[in-house]
Design a protein around this motif. Structure first.
Motif, PDB file in Angstrom:
ATOM      1  N   ALA A   4      36.519  35.352  53.182  1.00 21.10           N
ATOM      2  CA  ALA A   4      35.054  35.315  53.138  1.00 21.10           C
ATOM      3  C   ALA A   4      34.484  36.722  52.986  1.00 21.10           C
ATOM      4  CB  ALA A   4      34.511  34.650  54.391  1.00 21.10           C
ATOM      5  N   ASN A   5      35.135  37.716  53.596  1.00 23.42           N
ATOM      6  CA  ASN A   5      34.660  39.095  53.510  1.00 23.42           C
ATOM      7  C   ASN A   5      34.989  39.750  52.167  1.00 23.42           C
ATOM      8  OD1 ASN A   5      33.625  39.072  56.162  1.00 23.42           O
ATOM      9  ND2 ASN A   5      35.636  39.593  57.021  1.00 23.42           N
ATOM     10  N   LEU A   6      35.918  39.142  51.426  1.00 28.25           N
ATOM     11  CA  LEU A   6      36.337  39.726  50.150  1.00 28.25           C
ATOM     12  C   LEU A   6      35.790  38.972  48.941  1.00 28.25           C
ATOM     13  CD1 LEU A   6      40.096  40.368  51.016  1.00 28.25           C
ATOM     14  CD2 LEU A   6      38.261  42.058  50.965  1.00 28.25           C
TER      15      LEU A   6
ATOM     16  N   LEU B  11      26.472  34.677  32.533  1.00 23.77           N
ATOM     17  CA  LEU B  11      27.830  35.222  32.506  1.00 23.77           C
ATOM     18  C   LEU B  11      28.220  35.492  33.952  1.00 23.77           C
ATOM     19  CD1 LEU B  11      27.757  37.735  29.504  1.00 23.77           C
ATOM     20  CD2 LEU B  11      28.442  35.340  29.526  1.00 23.77           C
ATOM     21  N   LEU B  12      29.415  35.060  34.352  1.00 24.79           N
ATOM     22  CA  LEU B  12      29.842  35.166  35.738  1.00 24.79           C
ATOM     23  C   LEU B  12      31.176  35.896  35.834  1.00 24.79           C
ATOM     24  CD1 LEU B  12      29.353  34.354  38.725  1.00 24.79           C
ATOM     25  CD2 LEU B  12      30.749  32.325  38.254  1.00 24.79           C
ATOM     26  N   LEU B  13      31.174  36.989  36.597  1.00 26.06           N
ATOM     27  CA  LEU B  13      32.398  37.720  36.905  1.00 26.06           C
ATOM     28  C   LEU B  13      32.852  37.286  38.295  1.00 26.06           C
ATOM     29  CD1 LEU B  13      34.534  39.954  36.477  1.00 26.06           C
ATOM     30  CD2 LEU B  13      32.841  41.596  37.345  1.00 26.06           C
ATOM     31  N   ASP B  14      33.895  36.469  38.366  1.00 23.74           N
ATOM     32  CA  ASP B  14      34.448  36.011  39.634  1.00 23.74           C
ATOM     33  C   ASP B  14      35.516  37.022  40.039  1.00 23.74           C
ATOM     34  OD1 ASP B  14      35.460  34.620  41.787  1.00 23.74           O
ATOM     35  OD2 ASP B  14      35.429  32.677  40.781  1.00 23.74           O
ATOM     36  N   VAL B  15      35.135  37.981  40.862  1.00 24.58           N
ATOM     37  CA  VAL B  15      35.958  39.167  41.097  1.00 24.58           C
ATOM     38  C   VAL B  15      37.373  38.850  41.585  1.00 24.58           C
ATOM     39  CG1 VAL B  15      36.111  41.362  42.336  1.00 24.58           C
ATOM     40  CG2 VAL B  15      33.898  40.568  41.465  1.00 24.58           C
ATOM     41  N   PRO B  16      37.562  38.051  42.648  1.00 24.84           N
ATOM     42  CA  PRO B  16      38.941  37.817  43.117  1.00 24.84           C
ATOM     43  C   PRO B  16      39.802  37.051  42.116  1.00 24.84           C
ATOM     44  CG  PRO B  16      37.317  37.178  44.777  1.00 24.84           C
ATOM     45  CD  PRO B  16      36.588  37.376  43.505  1.00 24.84           C
ATOM     46  N   ARG B  17      39.185  36.270  41.254  1.00 28.51           N
ATOM     47  CA  ARG B  17      39.946  35.435  40.321  1.00 28.51           C
ATOM     48  C   ARG B  17      40.158  36.104  38.965  1.00 28.51           C
ATOM     49  NH1 ARG B  17      40.572  30.085  41.549  1.00 28.51           N
ATOM     50  NH2 ARG B  17      40.592  29.522  39.335  1.00 28.51           N
TER      51      ARG B  17
ATOM     52  N   TYR C 208      38.603  45.684  44.578  1.00 31.24           N
ATOM     53  CA  TYR C 208      39.943  45.414  44.052  1.00 31.24           C
ATOM     54  C   TYR C 208      41.003  46.084  44.920  1.00 31.24           C
ATOM     55  CZ  TYR C 208      37.967  43.568  39.661  1.00 31.24           C
ATOM     56  OH  TYR C 208      37.307  42.822  38.732  1.00 31.24           O
ATOM     57  N   ASP C 209      40.728  47.296  45.346  1.00 30.00           N
ATOM     58  CA  ASP C 209      41.679  48.005  46.207  1.00 30.00           C
ATOM     59  C   ASP C 209      41.860  47.276  47.543  1.00 30.00           C
ATOM     60  OD1 ASP C 209      42.055  49.926  44.295  1.00 30.00           O
ATOM     61  OD2 ASP C 209      40.638  51.370  45.166  1.00 30.00           O
ATOM     62  N   GLU C 210      40.767  46.776  48.107  1.00 31.58           N
ATOM     63  CA  GLU C 210      40.854  46.074  49.382  1.00 31.58           C
ATOM     64  C   GLU C 210      41.622  44.764  49.239  1.00 31.58           C
ATOM     65  OE1 GLU C 210      40.450  45.641  53.434  1.00 31.58           O
ATOM     66  OE2 GLU C 210      40.042  47.392  52.148  1.00 31.58           O
ATOM     67  N   LEU C 211      41.425  44.079  48.140  1.00 29.92           N
ATOM     68  CA  LEU C 211      42.183  42.847  47.879  1.00 29.92           C
ATOM     69  C   LEU C 211      43.679  43.150  47.815  1.00 29.92           C
ATOM     70  CD1 LEU C 211      39.836  41.219  45.216  1.00 29.92           C
ATOM     71  CD2 LEU C 211      40.519  40.132  47.355  1.00 29.92           C
ATOM     72  N   ASP C 212      44.030  44.251  47.148  1.00 32.02           N
ATOM     73  CA  ASP C 212      45.438  44.655  47.086  1.00 32.02           C
ATOM     74  C   ASP C 212      45.977  44.963  48.482  1.00 32.02           C
ATOM     75  OD1 ASP C 212      45.872  44.393  44.385  1.00 32.02           O
ATOM     76  OD2 ASP C 212      45.328  46.458  43.904  1.00 32.02           O
ATOM     77  N   LYS C 213      45.180  45.680  49.279  1.00 30.66           N
ATOM     78  CA  LYS C 213      45.599  46.081  50.612  1.00 30.66           C
ATOM     79  C   LYS C 213      45.848  44.867  51.512  1.00 30.66           C
ATOM     80  CE  LYS C 213      43.361  49.537  52.176  1.00 30.66           C
ATOM     81  NZ  LYS C 213      42.277  50.373  52.782  1.00 30.66           N
ATOM     82  N   GLN C 214      45.058  43.806  51.318  1.00 26.40           N
ATOM     83  CA  GLN C 214      45.190  42.598  52.130  1.00 26.40           C
ATOM     84  C   GLN C 214      46.219  41.621  51.574  1.00 26.40           C
ATOM     85  OE1 GLN C 214      43.918  42.360  55.050  1.00 26.40           O
ATOM     86  NE2 GLN C 214      42.611  44.194  54.877  1.00 26.40           N
ATOM     87  N   GLY C 215      46.913  42.023  50.528  1.00 23.47           N
ATOM     88  CA  GLY C 215      47.975  41.176  49.977  1.00 23.47           C
ATOM     89  C   GLY C 215      47.477  40.027  49.119  1.00 23.47           C
ATOM     90  N   ILE C 216      46.243  40.160  48.587  1.00 23.32           N
ATOM     91  CA  ILE C 216      45.683  39.115  47.715  1.00 23.32           C
ATOM     92  C   ILE C 216      45.177  39.786  46.438  1.00 23.32           C
ATOM     93  CG2 ILE C 216      44.178  37.085  47.609  1.00 23.32           C
ATOM     94  CD1 ILE C 216      43.760  37.307  50.592  1.00 23.32           C
TER      95      ILE C 216
ATOM     96  N   GLY D 126      43.182  38.142  40.671  1.00 22.88           N
ATOM     97  CA  GLY D 126      43.779  37.438  39.542  1.00 22.88           C
ATOM     98  C   GLY D 126      45.180  36.910  39.789  1.00 22.88           C
ATOM     99  N   SER D 127      45.750  37.171  40.983  1.00 24.54           N
ATOM    100  CA  SER D 127      47.101  36.691  41.287  1.00 24.54           C
ATOM    101  C   SER D 127      47.078  35.206  41.606  1.00 24.54           C
ATOM    102  CB  SER D 127      47.672  37.471  42.476  1.00 24.54           C
ATOM    103  OG  SER D 127      46.919  37.194  43.665  1.00 24.54           O
ATOM    104  N   SER D 128      48.269  34.591  41.622  1.00 24.58           N
ATOM    105  CA  SER D 128      48.354  33.164  41.939  1.00 24.58           C
ATOM    106  C   SER D 128      47.843  32.896  43.351  1.00 24.58           C
ATOM    107  CB  SER D 128      49.792  32.666  41.788  1.00 24.58           C
ATOM    108  OG  SER D 128      50.667  33.395  42.640  1.00 24.58           O
ATOM    109  N   ARG D 129      48.075  33.832  44.274  1.00 28.74           N
ATOM    110  CA  ARG D 129      47.578  33.672  45.645  1.00 28.74           C
ATOM    111  C   ARG D 129      46.049  33.693  45.661  1.00 28.74           C
ATOM    112  NH1 ARG D 129      50.275  37.620  49.749  1.00 28.74           N
ATOM    113  NH2 ARG D 129      51.976  36.134  49.357  1.00 28.74           N
ATOM    114  N   ALA D 130      45.452  34.617  44.916  1.00 24.50           N
ATOM    115  CA  ALA D 130      43.990  34.678  44.852  1.00 24.50           C
ATOM    116  C   ALA D 130      43.399  33.424  44.230  1.00 24.50           C
ATOM    117  CB  ALA D 130      43.574  35.915  44.053  1.00 24.50           C
ATOM    118  N   LEU D 131      44.079  32.896  43.224  1.00 26.97           N
ATOM    119  CA  LEU D 131      43.582  31.672  42.592  1.00 26.97           C
ATOM    120  C   LEU D 131      43.623  30.486  43.548  1.00 26.97           C
ATOM    121  CD1 LEU D 131      45.179  31.975  39.020  1.00 26.97           C
ATOM    122  CD2 LEU D 131      42.870  32.593  39.744  1.00 26.97           C
ATOM    123  N   LEU D 132      44.577  30.509  44.488  1.00 30.34           N
ATOM    124  CA  LEU D 132      44.664  29.413  45.467  1.00 30.34           C
ATOM    125  C   LEU D 132      43.547  29.493  46.497  1.00 30.34           C
ATOM    126  CD1 LEU D 132      48.499  29.152  46.225  1.00 30.34           C
ATOM    127  CD2 LEU D 132      47.056  27.370  45.256  1.00 30.34           C
TER     128      LEU D 132
END
Length: 359
Positions: free
Chosen positions: A213-215, A283-289, A339-347, A350-356
């Motif tokens: 939720a925070n990301l 136009l929508l940029l879905d950042v984690p996906r 993007y850096d914070e998503l990497d730090k949290q292991g998500i 655009g990864s399969s985990r983020a898509l889930l």
């Protein structure tokens, strides 16, 4: 005995002999006619080494079962084959259960289960409440499968339930639904089940949901049209600008075919809009996906400006304000931090985990 009686007896015997002779003659006559129409083979077919042919070129074929073309919907789900089907590929599938964001229920079958039977049974078990379920299996000859095939057989199955998504954390009711599904499969296919502790699993789900939720961030741009415009005409222009069909959306993709941002027609996915015309395009940029990109917003803004010119539309941001020159620099800087914070949290974005978890 008188002469008359003897004469009558002799006459009777002669008559009987004549009848027998006549019958023999008739039988021989009929047999001769039958032989002329159906000549006997030179060799007894039962003693011949050559195959019997019912007509020239005909060969008898024994009936066979074609498992590869069998319709799983017609298969008895309780059927178990005594024949173990070999794997169609002698290698493991790469995709596996994601222990970080999925809760797993393991089923171990008492005997190998045909894939066609298993597929027919799990079709209705793809969702527990709002949480997606993925299935993984092990073939009878030891290969891992992320995708089940009807012409393989399996000795175990994994039900992977996502712990959190944009509808919230996995709750007790949803986990119970998944357990009921697993029990039904175990009953049908004579399997034992293993599942994690429910309380611990639900706590993990809650923690993951709070983290995500925070990301979770989406950035949008809106093109206000001068009145209602036909959807078909807008899509035609979008196609010419390299938007492509992607699932239920129209997407602008990177060089690997992964969506960077999506096209919305009247706040609906590109292919989900029901009206014939709309008065705005988004136009929508879905950042984690979307894949990480230091110029993610800048790229979308450049395409939006070009699209606005083609549609003679006014370009505004999420708050309805006109987009000023140079705004992309500050926004891209913020997105790089995300993007850096998503990497730090292991998500990773655009990864399969983020898509889930961001579904």
């Amino acid at each position: 005995m008188s002469n008359l009686q003897l004469s009558l007896i002799a006459l009777g015997v002669v008559l009987i002999l004549l009848v027998l002779l006549f019958n023999w003659w008739q039988e021989q006559r009929i047999q001769n006619k039958m032989r002329s129409k159906f000549p006997e083979p030179e060799q007894d077919p039962l003693l011949s080494a050559e195959p019997i042919q019912t007509h020239p070129g005909a060969l008898r074929e024994e009936p066979a079962f074609d498992l590869s073309n069998q319709d799983p919907s017609n298969e008895d789900p309780t059927f178990k084959s005594d024949v173990t089907l070999a794997s169609i590929r002698q290698e493991h599938d790469e995709q596996t259960v994601d222990e970080v964001c999925e809760g797993v229920i393991d089923l171990h079958f008492a005997a190998a289960v045909p894939g066609a039977s298993l597929l027919a049974q799990i079709q209705s078990y793809r969702q527990a409440g709002t949480k997606a379920i993925r299935f993984f299996a092990e073939t009878a000859d030891g290969f891992h499968r992320a995708r089940l095939h009807p012409n393989e057989s399996y000795i175990s199955l994994q039900m992977a339930v996502v712990l959190a998504n944009r509808q919230g954390a996995l709750n007790e009711i949803e986990w119970s639904q998944a357990l009921v599904m697993a029990d039904k499969l175990a009953h049908v296919f004579d399997a034992s089940t293993e599942s994690p502790d429910a309380d611990a699993l639900l706590k993990r789900a809650q923690a993951l949901d709070e983290l995500c939720a925070n990301l979770d961030t989406q950035v949008g741009l809106t093109l206000k049209l001068a009145g209602t415009q036909p959807v078909a005409a807008i899509i035609d222009i979008a196609r010419r600008m390299s938007f492509v069909e992607y699932g239920n959306d129209f997407a602008w993709c990177n060089e690997d075919g992964v969506p960077r941002f999506l096209l919305l027609l009247g706040n609906e996915p590109g292919q989900g809009v029901r009206s014939a015309g709309v008065d705005q395009v988004g136009l929508l940029l879905d950042v984690p996906r979307s894949p990480a990109d230091e110029h993610a917003f800048g790229r979308m803004l450049a395409v939006a400006k070009e699209l606005a010119t083609a549609l003679r539309a006014q370009l505004v941001d999420d708050a309805g304000r006109l987009v000023t020159d140079g705004a992309e620099v500050a926004i891209d800087s913020k997105l790089v931090e995300l993007y850096d914070e998503l990497d730090k949290q292991g998500i990773p974005a655009g990864s399969s985990r983020a898509l889930l978890v961001f579904s």
